[in-house]
Design a protein around this motif. Structure first.
Motif, PDB file in Angstrom:
ATOM      1  N   ALA A 242       0.856  -1.350  -0.097  1.00 52.37           N
ATOM      2  CA  ALA A 242      -0.078  -0.174   0.036  1.00 52.37           C
ATOM      3  C   ALA A 242       0.908   1.282  -0.053  1.00 52.37           C
ATOM      4  O   ALA A 242       0.552   2.238  -0.716  1.00 52.37           O
ATOM      5  N   ALA A 243       1.926   1.272   0.797  1.00 55.77           N
ATOM      6  CA  ALA A 243       2.953   2.381   0.932  1.00 55.77           C
ATOM      7  C   ALA A 243       3.622   2.469  -0.358  1.00 55.77           C
ATOM      8  O   ALA A 243       3.708   3.545  -0.963  1.00 55.77           O
ATOM      9  N   ASP A 244       4.103   1.302  -1.113  1.00 53.92           N
ATOM     10  CA  ASP A 244       4.737   1.507  -2.334  1.00 53.92           C
ATOM     11  C   ASP A 244       3.816   2.125  -3.362  1.00 53.92           C
ATOM     12  O   ASP A 244       4.367   2.952  -4.200  1.00 53.92           O
ATOM     13  N   GLU A 245       2.613   1.557  -3.450  1.00 53.09           N
ATOM     14  CA  GLU A 245       1.786   1.990  -4.587  1.00 53.09           C
ATOM     15  C   GLU A 245       1.379   3.709  -4.287  1.00 53.09           C
ATOM     16  O   GLU A 245       1.225   4.267  -5.183  1.00 53.09           O
ATOM     17  N   LEU A 246       1.301   4.062  -3.067  1.00 51.12           N
ATOM     18  CA  LEU A 246       1.072   5.160  -2.837  1.00 51.12           C
ATOM     19  C   LEU A 246       2.286   6.221  -3.481  1.00 51.12           C
ATOM     20  O   LEU A 246       2.157   7.142  -4.260  1.00 51.12           O
ATOM     21  N   VAL A 247       3.394   5.913  -2.890  1.00 50.39           N
ATOM     22  CA  VAL A 247       4.550   6.414  -3.392  1.00 50.39           C
ATOM     23  C   VAL A 247       4.733   6.584  -4.847  1.00 50.39           C
ATOM     24  O   VAL A 247       5.118   7.644  -5.379  1.00 50.39           O
TER      25      VAL A 247
ATOM     26  N   LEU B 113     -11.550   4.823   5.155  1.00 53.18           N
ATOM     27  CA  LEU B 113     -10.456   6.140   4.653  1.00 53.18           C
ATOM     28  C   LEU B 113     -11.046   7.297   5.551  1.00 53.18           C
ATOM     29  O   LEU B 113     -12.109   7.911   5.274  1.00 53.18           O
ATOM     30  N   VAL B 114      -9.934   7.681   6.704  1.00 55.98           N
ATOM     31  CA  VAL B 114     -10.292   8.894   7.373  1.00 55.98           C
ATOM     32  C   VAL B 114      -9.518  10.122   7.008  1.00 55.98           C
ATOM     33  O   VAL B 114      -8.348   9.813   6.867  1.00 55.98           O
ATOM     34  N   ALA B 115     -10.126  11.157   6.764  1.00 56.56           N
ATOM     35  CA  ALA B 115      -9.153  12.499   6.522  1.00 56.56           C
ATOM     36  C   ALA B 115      -9.691  13.414   7.398  1.00 56.56           C
ATOM     37  O   ALA B 115     -10.592  13.904   7.248  1.00 56.56           O
ATOM     38  N   ASP B 116      -8.877  13.875   8.520  1.00 59.18           N
ATOM     39  CA  ASP B 116      -9.286  14.869   9.056  1.00 59.18           C
ATOM     40  C   ASP B 116      -8.231  15.741   9.623  1.00 59.18           C
ATOM     41  O   ASP B 116      -7.033  15.738   9.342  1.00 59.18           O
ATOM     42  N   GLY B 117      -8.357  16.419  10.810  1.00 62.19           N
ATOM     43  CA  GLY B 117      -7.226  17.176  11.649  1.00 62.19           C
ATOM     44  C   GLY B 117      -6.164  16.195  11.884  1.00 62.19           C
ATOM     45  O   GLY B 117      -5.073  16.829  12.372  1.00 62.19           O
ATOM     46  N   GLN B 118      -6.170  15.018  12.323  1.00 59.44           N
ATOM     47  CA  GLN B 118      -5.184  14.307  12.772  1.00 59.44           C
ATOM     48  C   GLN B 118      -4.749  13.482  11.274  1.00 59.44           C
ATOM     49  O   GLN B 118      -3.586  12.762  11.791  1.00 59.44           O
ATOM     50  N   GLY B 119      -4.834  13.965  10.414  1.00 59.13           N
ATOM     51  CA  GLY B 119      -4.115  13.364   9.175  1.00 59.13           C
ATOM     52  C   GLY B 119      -4.930  12.456   8.154  1.00 59.13           C
ATOM     53  O   GLY B 119      -6.279  12.397   8.471  1.00 59.13           O
ATOM     54  N   VAL B 120      -4.412  11.603   7.619  1.00 60.87           N
ATOM     55  CA  VAL B 120      -5.360  10.328   7.073  1.00 60.87           C
ATOM     56  C   VAL B 120      -4.926   9.166   7.386  1.00 60.87           C
ATOM     57  O   VAL B 120      -3.628   8.797   7.881  1.00 60.87           O
TER      58      VAL B 120
ATOM     59  N   LEU C  92      -5.029  -2.384   1.844  1.00 56.96           N
ATOM     60  CA  LEU C  92      -4.345  -2.140   0.427  1.00 56.96           C
ATOM     61  C   LEU C  92      -5.489  -1.361  -0.413  1.00 56.96           C
ATOM     62  O   LEU C  92      -5.375  -0.585  -1.127  1.00 56.96           O
ATOM     63  N   THR C  93      -6.844  -1.993  -0.234  1.00 57.35           N
ATOM     64  CA  THR C  93      -7.910  -1.377  -0.942  1.00 57.35           C
ATOM     65  C   THR C  93      -8.110   0.179  -0.589  1.00 57.35           C
ATOM     66  O   THR C  93      -8.424   0.790  -1.217  1.00 57.35           O
ATOM     67  N   ALA C  94      -7.939   0.470   0.674  1.00 59.74           N
ATOM     68  CA  ALA C  94      -8.230   1.838   1.163  1.00 59.74           C
ATOM     69  C   ALA C  94      -7.052   2.556   0.328  1.00 59.74           C
ATOM     70  O   ALA C  94      -7.366   3.696   0.014  1.00 59.74           O
ATOM     71  N   ALA C  95      -5.956   2.182   0.272  1.00 65.98           N
ATOM     72  CA  ALA C  95      -4.832   2.785  -0.615  1.00 65.98           C
ATOM     73  C   ALA C  95      -5.478   3.018  -2.016  1.00 65.98           C
ATOM     74  O   ALA C  95      -5.147   4.134  -2.672  1.00 65.98           O
ATOM     75  N   TYR C  96      -5.994   2.053  -2.647  1.00 58.80           N
ATOM     76  CA  TYR C  96      -6.252   2.433  -3.801  1.00 58.80           C
ATOM     77  C   TYR C  96      -7.549   3.338  -3.953  1.00 58.80           C
ATOM     78  O   TYR C  96      -7.611   3.986  -4.832  1.00 58.80           O
ATOM     79  N   GLU C  97      -8.656   3.200  -2.843  1.00 55.93           N
ATOM     80  CA  GLU C  97      -9.456   4.137  -3.091  1.00 55.93           C
ATOM     81  C   GLU C  97      -8.950   5.459  -2.901  1.00 55.93           C
ATOM     82  O   GLU C  97      -9.442   6.470  -3.661  1.00 55.93           O
TER      83      GLU C  97
END
Length: 795
Positions: A82-87, A138-145, A156-161
């Protein structure tokens, strides 16, 4: 897809859970698909997230990273992937390389917490919606993602989303199918999103090189409960050995034991004396002792094809029911359910959770009539003998709803959780000509889901040049059956074709509408030149030429694949046209041109999955072999053609099989009720899709006197499945020779045969040729009778 949305601490339950909906199964099946989904408030919005106006997190700004990926200590393979795909994708989009940390992100950086580095409390919120291992938050807020799944694959699916929200698309495998936005800054909207897939079984591409694409499109394995095999007799060596030692274990057919299928009763009414049953039962016990975690027994089924036992004890188990899809042959479902029921009852005390997978297919596709399936029986329903071009409720297709009717009848016996749907998302016996199915899948997938069936198997073949973007749309619908397909297609045209979007939209809609609205239902390649006739192909080329002129770069490469596919289609249609005009040398030449175009595509394009896995063998069987046989059997096209028969013949059905007594073979007036039927069209295209049985063709031709004394032959390009021929009332033969005809070889109908007729002809006068054909079983859907041209010639 079932999802809940959480906004600013308040919980808004958008969708009641799927499991609650299933409890209302009986009401559900009374409604149409659309009404049922609407009545249960199933809101499936892939891109809808809870966003406060203007609130977003910055991941990259003007090419500089503003976020860091945070992994847990000792990340597992999918968390690392997941990290590799995002990068990788963020680098390709912006040039920025996000740092990957363990534990905490650097000061001032937005933390993208992956998997177990995210808040574990998210698991409970996900489970309120569903417990599928692919489910994620998948959470994105003041604490980050935060990207967290109920399993590593869910993470891994969350990363693709997240990547899809950033604008990435994967329309087909390989770099040629990937779409990346053009920007140096990336932002993610504030959101609390939870997603759970609608379907448990979501088959993707079968090709090894496409597994990366499968992951990105969230394809899970197709779930098939059954196979073409019976435990205890499950290998060829074992079957041969048992047949040699105990032939009474196998089918009794015409008074002889044959090894294709088993005699399930062992010709006895006493189960304790039934050695076939006892062998299968003990073989199952042995397997489960070796693998106690095995919970689905698929090897409790007949072999593929026919050969069922005709002994009195087995026949007594069959209901007075025929299978209309295969020539009114008996339905053998009851005898197999009877057999599996006894297996389940014998094992239920010691193994109460083991399921038995029955393959509802071919001559055992219909549900049982006289027996009720045991509660531990699961089925895979595979409607192989119906039209594969049209989806449910299609007004041009009389059988478009038949598979769902059969499914509804099975659901009166089997819980939908124990049903797997085997969809033939490809055209059997087709080497890779155009076969789009977006119009079908957008109807069929929601209809199956509305019945509570969430296990899908039998995914499409890898003929990407033929069905793009069917597989992409299909996987989106597996995740979310309420996906807006029109919006999805508009986005596909824009992103995949860029400046050529308008022209390519015209091309794809021209193709989809032709298949959707065309009254063509036969399998294999027979209808291809009529579906994609010269007028249709000319219009398709206008769209492709306009797109070619507008595009460059990767857009032009994508369009070039479809242009090459059209060139191959043109060559095949030219081959068929040459055959129908008796120019067998030109038929062979055009066939070779189609073959060369296919091979060039496979060699030139980096992506190998443009055609089905068996494209070469299918081309050889259904395109090359017929063309070569036509060419070779007519003296390499140099034979002297005396009479070219008209493609339109007098024709009459003979359901009662009394045509011979009515004198249909005699050279006299045939009387009333004869109609006209063409040999350059399929039976299916002429209203005889499901007709099985005998029929008669008749045509009168003039033979010039100067051919008397020559070695004339009556030549037929093909027939399905048997033919008997009379000339001027005299029987002259047929195609019953096994060297010419083998009903189990699908290519049989493509094989020419000829008869010497010089002594039976009337020279300088009219001759009446009468052919009695008999379509007794399915070689391919909708094919019957005389197939292709007939002629008198001198070799």
């Amino acid at each position: 897809m079932i999802w809940h949305n959480y906004c600013h601490g308040s919980i808004r339950n958008i969708v009641p859970t799927y499991y609650t909906a299933l409890s209302e199964k009986s009401e559900m099946m009374k409604k149409s698909t659309a009404d049922w989904i609407a009545s249960h408030c199933l809101v499936f919005l892939m891109s809808a997230v809870c966003v406060s106006a203007g609130v977003r997190l910055t991941l990259v700004e003007q090419g500089e990273p503003r976020a860091a990926i945070v992994l847990p200590d000792a990340p597992d393979a999918d968390e690392k992937l997941a990290a590799d795909e995002l990068v990788e994708h963020i680098r390709l989009i912006t040039g920025a390389i996000l740092p990957v940390e363990t534990g905490v992100a650097a000061n001032g950086m937005v933390a993208i917490r992956v998997g177990r580095a995210a808040d574990a409390a998210l698991d409970d919120l996900i489970r309120e919606t569903g417990d599928d291992p692919w489910a994620f938050a998948l959470v994105a807020d003041g604490q980050g993602v935060q990207l967290r799944g109920l399993s590593a694959v869910g993470t891994l699916t969350a990363a693709y989303e997240l990547l899809e929200q950033l604008g990435v698309r994967w329309y087909m495998p390989g770099d040629i199918g990937r779409v990346l936005p053009e920007t140096d800054s990336l932002y993610v909207a504030a959101q609390h999103t939870i997603q759970v897939p609608a379907f448990i079984g979501r088959p993707g591409s079968r090709h090894e090189a496409a597994q990366e694409w499968n992951r990105r499109l969230r394809a899970g394995s197709g779930i098939r409960f059954s196979s073409h095999n019976m435990r205890g007799f499950h290998s060829r060596r074992l079957r041969q050995q048992r047949f040699a030692e105990n032939p009474e274990y196998f089918s009794l057919i015409d008074g002889e034991r044959r090894p294709r299928q088993l005699c399930l009763t062992n010709s006895t009414d006493d189960l304790q004396q039934n050695e076939v049953f006892l062998i299968v039962l003990e073989a199952i016990r042995d397997m489960l002792r070796a693998d106690p975690d095995h919970k689905m027994l698929s090897q409790v089924n007949p072999q593929d094809a026919r050969g069922y036992c005709e002994c009195d004890h087995c026949r007594a188990l069959d209901p007075p029911l025929s299978t209309p899809f295969t020539g009114m042959e008996p339905s053998y479902t009851d005898r197999y359910i009877w057999f599996i029921n006894h297996l389940a009852e014998a094992l239920e005390d010691e193994l109460p959770d083991v399921k038995f997978g029955f393959f509802a297919y071919h001559l055992h596709m219909l549900p049982p009539v006289q027996v009720q399936p045991h509660r531990n029986i699961a089925i895979t329903l595979a409607p192989i003998h119906v039209c594969r071009r049209h989806g449910p409720n299609n007004p041009v297709c009389t059988e478009s709803n038949q598979p769902l009717v059969v499914l509804d009848e099975w659901l009166q016996h089997i819980d939908p959780e124990q049903v797997s749907w085997y969809a033939y998302q490809f055209n059997l016996a087709d080497p890779g000509f155009l076969f789009p199915m977006v119009h079908r899948m957008r109807e069929e997938i929601p209809a199956v889901f509305a019945r509570g069936v969430t296990r899908w198997t039998g995914g499409p073949s890898d003929a990407w040049a033929a069905h793009l973007p069917t597989m992409y749309v299909t996987l989106k619908l597996f995740w979310d059956p309420a996906t807006d397909v029109d919006a999805l297609m508009e986005e596909f045209y824009e992103k995949f074709y860029g400046p050529a979007a308008a022209a390519m939209k015209g091309y794809h809609e021209h193709l989809e509408h032709r298949v959707r609205d065309g009254n063509f239902h036969a399998g294999s390649v027979w209808d291809v030149p009529h579906i994609h006739d010269a007028e249709w192909r000319a219009a398709a080329w206008r769209y492709l030429d306009a797109a070619h002129a507008a595009a460059d770069g990767v857009y032009a490469q994508r369009i070039e694949i479809l242009r090459r596919q059209m060139e191959m289609l043109d060559a095949y249609c030219a081959s068929r046209a040459a055959r129908d005009t008796f120019d067998f040398a030109a038929e062979k030449e055009a066939m070779r041109r189609a073959e060369a175009l296919r091979d060039a595509m496979l060699e030139e394009f980096e992506y190998p999955m443009l055609f089905p896995r068996h494209a070469q063998s299918l081309f050889r069987r259904f395109v090359e072999t017929p063309a070569l046989r036509h060419y070779e059997s007519t003296g390499q096209g140099r034979g002297d053609i005396v009479v070219r028969f008209d493609h339109a013949w007098d024709f009459i059905l003979d359901r009662e099989q009394w045509g011979h007594y009515a004198g249909y073979h005699l050279p006299v007036s045939p009387g009333a009720n004869w109609q006209r039927l063409r040999t350059d069209r399929t039976w299916s295209a002429q209203g005889l899709h499901h007709y099985y049985g005998p029929a008669w063709y008749r045509q009168t031709v003039y033979v010039p006197a100067e051919y008397e004394g020559r070695d004339l032959h009556l030549w037929f390009s093909g027939v399905n499945d048997t033919a008997d021929v009379w000339l001027n009332g005299e029987y002259i033969g047929g195609n019953h020779d096994g060297a010419e005809f083998d009903v189990y070889a699908f290519g049989a109908s493509f094989r020419p045969f000829q008869l010497a007729v010089a002594d039976a002809l009337r020279y300088g006068g009219e001759n009446v040729v009468t052919v009695r054909v008999n379509r007794s079983r399915t070689g391919e859907v909708g094919i019957g009778g005389l197939i292709g041209p007939v002629m008198l010639y001198v070799p």
